[in-house]
Design a protein around this motif. Structure first.
Motif, mmCIF file in Angstrom:
data_model
loop_
_atom_site.group_PDB
_atom_site.id
_atom_site.type_symbol
_atom_site.label_atom_id
_atom_site.label_comp_id
_atom_site.label_asym_id
_atom_site.label_seq_id
_atom_site.Cartn_x
_atom_site.Cartn_y
_atom_site.Cartn_z
ATOM 1 N N ASN A 169 0.846 -1.189 0.000
ATOM 2 C CA ASN A 169 0.000 0.000 0.000
ATOM 3 C C ASN A 169 0.883 1.242 0.000
ATOM 4 O O ASN A 169 1.501 1.571 1.020
ATOM 5 C CB ASN A 169 -0.918 -0.001 1.221
ATOM 6 C CG ASN A 169 -1.963 1.090 1.167
ATOM 7 O OD1 ASN A 169 -1.763 2.135 0.559
ATOM 8 N ND2 ASN A 169 -3.095 0.862 1.809
ATOM 9 N N PRO A 170 0.962 1.980 -1.117
ATOM 10 C CA PRO A 170 1.841 3.153 -1.173
ATOM 11 C C PRO A 170 1.420 4.252 -0.216
ATOM 12 O O PRO A 170 2.249 5.070 0.201
ATOM 13 C CB PRO A 170 1.732 3.606 -2.636
ATOM 14 C CG PRO A 170 0.432 3.057 -3.125
ATOM 15 C CD PRO A 170 0.238 1.765 -2.389
ATOM 16 N N ASP A 171 0.143 4.276 0.180
ATOM 17 C CA ASP A 171 -0.318 5.290 1.134
ATOM 18 C C ASP A 171 0.312 5.095 2.509
ATOM 19 O O ASP A 171 0.369 6.034 3.313
ATOM 20 C CB ASP A 171 -1.843 5.227 1.288
ATOM 21 C CG ASP A 171 -2.579 5.442 -0.025
ATOM 22 O OD1 ASP A 171 -2.001 6.069 -0.936
ATOM 23 O OD2 ASP A 171 -3.727 4.954 -0.143
ATOM 24 N N LEU A 172 0.765 3.876 2.789
ATOM 25 C CA LEU A 172 1.342 3.534 4.098
ATOM 26 C C LEU A 172 2.840 3.282 4.023
ATOM 27 O O LEU A 172 3.431 2.739 4.959
ATOM 28 C CB LEU A 172 0.636 2.301 4.666
ATOM 29 C CG LEU A 172 -0.884 2.419 4.831
ATOM 30 C CD1 LEU A 172 -1.479 1.082 5.257
ATOM 31 C CD2 LEU A 172 -1.234 3.504 5.830
ATOM 32 N N ARG A 176 2.503 -1.378 6.600
ATOM 33 C CA ARG A 176 2.352 -0.476 7.738
ATOM 34 C C ARG A 176 3.208 -0.869 8.934
ATOM 35 O O ARG A 176 3.830 -0.022 9.591
ATOM 36 C CB ARG A 176 0.867 -0.442 8.131
ATOM 37 C CG ARG A 176 0.524 0.451 9.294
ATOM 38 C CD ARG A 176 -0.969 0.356 9.602
ATOM 39 N NE ARG A 176 -1.297 1.101 10.808
ATOM 40 C CZ ARG A 176 -2.478 1.029 11.410
ATOM 41 N NH1 ARG A 176 -3.440 0.266 10.914
ATOM 42 N NH2 ARG A 176 -2.706 1.724 12.519
ATOM 43 N N GLU A 204 -6.248 -3.475 -7.531
ATOM 44 C CA GLU A 204 -5.763 -2.121 -7.298
ATOM 45 C C GLU A 204 -6.346 -1.500 -6.035
ATOM 46 O O GLU A 204 -5.698 -0.668 -5.400
ATOM 47 C CB GLU A 204 -6.074 -1.239 -8.505
ATOM 48 C CG GLU A 204 -5.238 -1.584 -9.733
ATOM 49 C CD GLU A 204 -5.469 -0.609 -10.875
ATOM 50 O OE1 GLU A 204 -6.262 0.346 -10.694
ATOM 51 O OE2 GLU A 204 -4.856 -0.798 -11.943
ATOM 52 N N SER A 205 -7.554 -1.870 -5.655
ATOM 53 C CA SER A 205 -8.154 -1.271 -4.468
ATOM 54 C C SER A 205 -9.149 -2.228 -3.833
ATOM 55 O O SER A 205 -9.701 -3.102 -4.500
ATOM 56 C CB SER A 205 -8.846 0.046 -4.807
ATOM 57 O OG SER A 205 -9.918 -0.160 -5.701
ATOM 58 N N ARG A 212 -13.659 3.357 3.686
ATOM 59 C CA ARG A 212 -12.251 3.639 3.391
ATOM 60 C C ARG A 212 -11.753 2.699 2.289
ATOM 61 O O ARG A 212 -12.274 1.588 2.126
ATOM 62 C CB ARG A 212 -11.394 3.484 4.647
ATOM 63 C CG ARG A 212 -11.585 4.596 5.666
ATOM 64 C CD ARG A 212 -10.666 4.394 6.864
ATOM 65 N NE ARG A 212 -11.005 3.185 7.607
ATOM 66 C CZ ARG A 212 -10.236 2.654 8.564
ATOM 67 N NH1 ARG A 212 -9.073 3.210 8.866
ATOM 68 N NH2 ARG A 212 -10.634 1.576 9.198
ATOM 69 N N TRP A 214 -8.487 0.744 0.568
ATOM 70 C CA TRP A 214 -7.116 0.224 0.617
ATOM 71 C C TRP A 214 -6.594 0.179 -0.815
ATOM 72 O O TRP A 214 -7.243 -0.356 -1.707
ATOM 73 C CB TRP A 214 -7.105 -1.177 1.233
ATOM 74 C CG TRP A 214 -5.770 -1.853 1.201
ATOM 75 C CD1 TRP A 214 -5.203 -2.538 0.162
ATOM 76 C CD2 TRP A 214 -4.815 -1.902 2.271
ATOM 77 N NE1 TRP A 214 -3.968 -3.013 0.505
ATOM 78 C CE2 TRP A 214 -3.699 -2.637 1.792
ATOM 79 C CE3 TRP A 214 -4.800 -1.413 3.568
ATOM 80 C CZ2 TRP A 214 -2.580 -2.890 2.584
ATOM 81 C CZ3 TRP A 214 -3.694 -1.668 4.359
ATOM 82 C CH2 TRP A 214 -2.597 -2.402 3.872
ATOM 83 N N HIS A 215 -5.409 0.752 -1.031
ATOM 84 C CA HIS A 215 -4.809 0.777 -2.357
ATOM 85 C C HIS A 215 -3.625 -0.176 -2.418
ATOM 86 O O HIS A 215 -2.793 -0.200 -1.496
ATOM 87 C CB HIS A 215 -4.343 2.193 -2.710
ATOM 88 C CG HIS A 215 -5.464 3.182 -2.823
ATOM 89 N ND1 HIS A 215 -5.734 4.118 -1.852
ATOM 90 C CD2 HIS A 215 -6.399 3.361 -3.790
ATOM 91 C CE1 HIS A 215 -6.766 4.846 -2.206
ATOM 92 N NE2 HIS A 215 -7.207 4.404 -3.376
ATOM 93 N N ASN A 216 -3.556 -0.964 -3.459
ATOM 94 C CA ASN A 216 -2.452 -1.890 -3.701
ATOM 95 C C ASN A 216 -1.646 -1.464 -4.921
ATOM 96 O O ASN A 216 -2.231 -1.070 -5.948
ATOM 97 C CB ASN A 216 -2.966 -3.307 -3.989
ATOM 98 C CG ASN A 216 -3.464 -4.029 -2.762
ATOM 99 O OD1 ASN A 216 -2.841 -3.985 -1.707
ATOM 100 N ND2 ASN A 216 -4.600 -4.700 -2.897
ATOM 101 N N LEU A 489 -5.329 -1.995 7.517
ATOM 102 C CA LEU A 489 -5.691 -0.600 7.752
ATOM 103 C C LEU A 489 -6.403 -0.449 9.090
ATOM 104 O O LEU A 489 -6.338 0.600 9.737
ATOM 105 C CB LEU A 489 -6.588 -0.107 6.617
ATOM 106 C CG LEU A 489 -6.702 1.402 6.392
ATOM 107 C CD1 LEU A 489 -5.336 2.017 6.106
ATOM 108 C CD2 LEU A 489 -7.663 1.696 5.249
#
Length: 529
Positions: A169-172, A176, A204-205, A212, A214-216, A489
């Motif tokens: 997950n690039p957002d994390l 994480r 992808e998500s 919410r 989650w993006h992959n 998440l």
């Protein structure tokens, strides 16, 4: 594999530098396009400098040796420089292998003659084979060598990476939990299996129940179940897209074992797949395993410590007088999944050869603590449909099936006078502390011991599982998610930490959450023979 340099580390060959515990490493960026399905670099690039594509790793750093790892973007010669000093003012140069397409351009650099119990810095470069003036930018790492004297020991363990559709997950920053593990600044990280999910595609998500998302990151190899060698290699490349996980591997020593998802869920030798998503009916698992094992060997730098002629990953690593670590392989010679009600011992999860090895090595050990890394839990019931995947089946009576092998091991430990054996596992995607005691058990020929469970690193959280009463376990602590396949998440990702204090010889286990907070702590006093 080339012959490693014979030059030992001494005060004359390396300047003693100050440790940089807790500081970050400047990591080389991945190749352009890393976040897309077109990530893979061309097999051979004729122009420009080589590039190290997936960071660096150090593994099995014990007994004066370590194995370094990296991957180039073309056939090249890997070179390592090692120093006590983060500025590399004084270095030792070790010539590594020529990497080719045969190993997917990965290479391991064995290094010997290392000092014990010290933090070392290293950097790896790749030299073009056609023009030796073309040298990659170095990628740096650091690791601590295993102690050989009576010194404090600290390490982490967990497992289960990129499972159930929860990927990078690039957002994390990738995974994480890796940030908390980096902050722990441990001597090494024991990955307890499921280093990848070769049978676990990602999209992808994923939209959570609360809305919410989650993006992959998605690569071509992660759009389907792995069956080819290229597919299996792609699982490990995918994990190394996680910036913070790649940083963790560059900042510590990796000690790895494998479990099932490096091949596919709940596999065993001789299995024929029927009705399994992503695999044609009639697929022989024995055809998949060599491809999966090759990819594991190429991307996970296990040292050459295994005594087994078949090249299994089980091995013993010694950390001075305080600890011997026994890494088991409960897959390669596992018997078939059945209802697990057999009344004769056929080798169970380990097989006869590995069982004999474990008993010999544990019996010879004079270390205070014998820490056994079991990639499948001893007392938890882990169903495989109507069959059983793990050592137990839920019958609380006398040992049956694979429990017979475990009973043989525990009885042998008692008869040999083995004290202070502690078991560490992952696999079930939650964290727990189990105490086994013959006073609560149907089988009583063993001494009390502890088994600690921790995971997943980045996967769906599940559990808790049922405990089988045969060996008298008590769930002293459990932390599991409120619902199954709980997203990273939302939390419920776990790792464990083991600390052995030299002054008291006490072993302390701390179970930690995704942020690194301590959920449960148990300190064990050593028993004397």
């Amino acid at each position: 594999m080339p012959t490693p340099s014979r030059s030992p580390f001494t005060r004359r060959t390396l300047l003693r530098g100050s440790a940089v515990a807790g500081s970050g490493l400047a990591l080389a960026p991945l190749l352009d396009g890393a976040a897309s399905p077109a990530f893979a670099a061309p097999a051979h690039v004729r122009s420009g400098r080589p590039v190290l594509t997936h960071g660096v790793q150090a593994a099995d750093a014990v007994s004066g040796q370590a194995t370094l790892w990296s991957r180039a973007d073309r056939p090249a010669r890997l070179i390592a420089e090692i120093s006590r000093d983060a500025s590399f003012r004084r270095t030792r140069r070790v010539t590594g292998p020529v990497v080719t397409a045969d190993s997917d351009l990965t290479g391991r650099i064995p290094v010997r003659g290392l000092p014990s119990g010290e933090q070392l810095h290293y950097r790896i470069t790749a030299v073009d084979l056609d023009d030796h003036r073309l040298v990659s930018k170095p990628v740096e790492g650091r690791f601590r060598t295993g102690v050989t004297s009576r010194k404090d020991i600290s390490f982490l363990w967990s497992g289960d990476i990129a499972g159930q559709g929860w990927g990078v997950n690039p957002d994390l920053g990738g995974y994480r939990i890796a940030d908390a593990m980096r902050a722990a600044n441990a001597d090494f990280f024991l990955c307890s299996g499921d280093n990848c999910y070769a049978d676990g595609p990602v999209s992808e998500s994923v939209t959570l129940a609360d809305g919410r998302v989650w993006h992959n990151l998605v690569t071509e190899e992660k759009t389907h179940q792995a069956t080819t060698l290229a597919d299996y290699r792609g699982q490990y490349k995918y994990n190394l897209l996680a910036d913070n996980y790649r940083a963790l591997l560059a900042e510590t020593t990796l000690i790895a074992q494998w479990d099932d998802h490096e091949v596919l869920n709940n596999w065993y030798p001789g299995e024929i797949l029927e009705g399994v998503t992503g695999y044609p009916d009639g697929t022989a698992v024995d055809e998949l395993v060599p491809r999966a094992r090759q990819a594991f060997r190429e991307y996970v730098p296990v040292g050459d410590a295994s005594p087994d002629r078949l090249g299994r990953v089980y091995r013993k690593l010694s950390f001075g007088p305080l600890m011997d670590l026994f890494i088991l392989d409960m897959r390669t010679h596992k018997d078939p999944n059945t209802a697990d009600l057999e009344t004769s011992d056929d080798g169970g999860l380990l097989g006869e050869e590995q069982t004999g090895w474990l008993l010999r090595e544990v019996g010879r050990s004079r270390a205070t603590w014998k820490v056994i890394a079991n990639d499948l839990p001893l007392g938890l019931v882990v169903p495989d449909g109507d069959l059983q995947e793990s050592a137990s089946q839920g019958d609380d009576g006398a040992p049956l099936g694979r429990e017979l092998n475990i009973a043989h091991i525990l009885r042998s430990f008692q008869r040999m006078g083995v004290k202070n054996h502690v078991w560490l596992t992952a696999d079930v995607h939650y964290t727990a502390a189990h105490h086994y005691d013959p006073e609560r058990a149907a089988f009583t020929d063993f001494d009390p011991f502890w088994e600690f469970v921790s995971g997943p690193l980045n996967a769906g959280a599940f559990g808790p599982n049922t405990l089988d009463g045969t060996f008298g376990p008590e769930a002293v602590f459990v932390s599991a998610p409120p619902t199954q396949n709980y997203s990273p998440l939302e939390g419920a990702q776990f790792f464990g930490q083991v600390d052995i204090e030299a002054a008291t010889e006490q072993l302390t286990v701390t179970l930690r959450d995704v942020e690194g907070a301590a959920l449960f702590t148990k300190t064990l006093d050593p028993e004397r023979r």
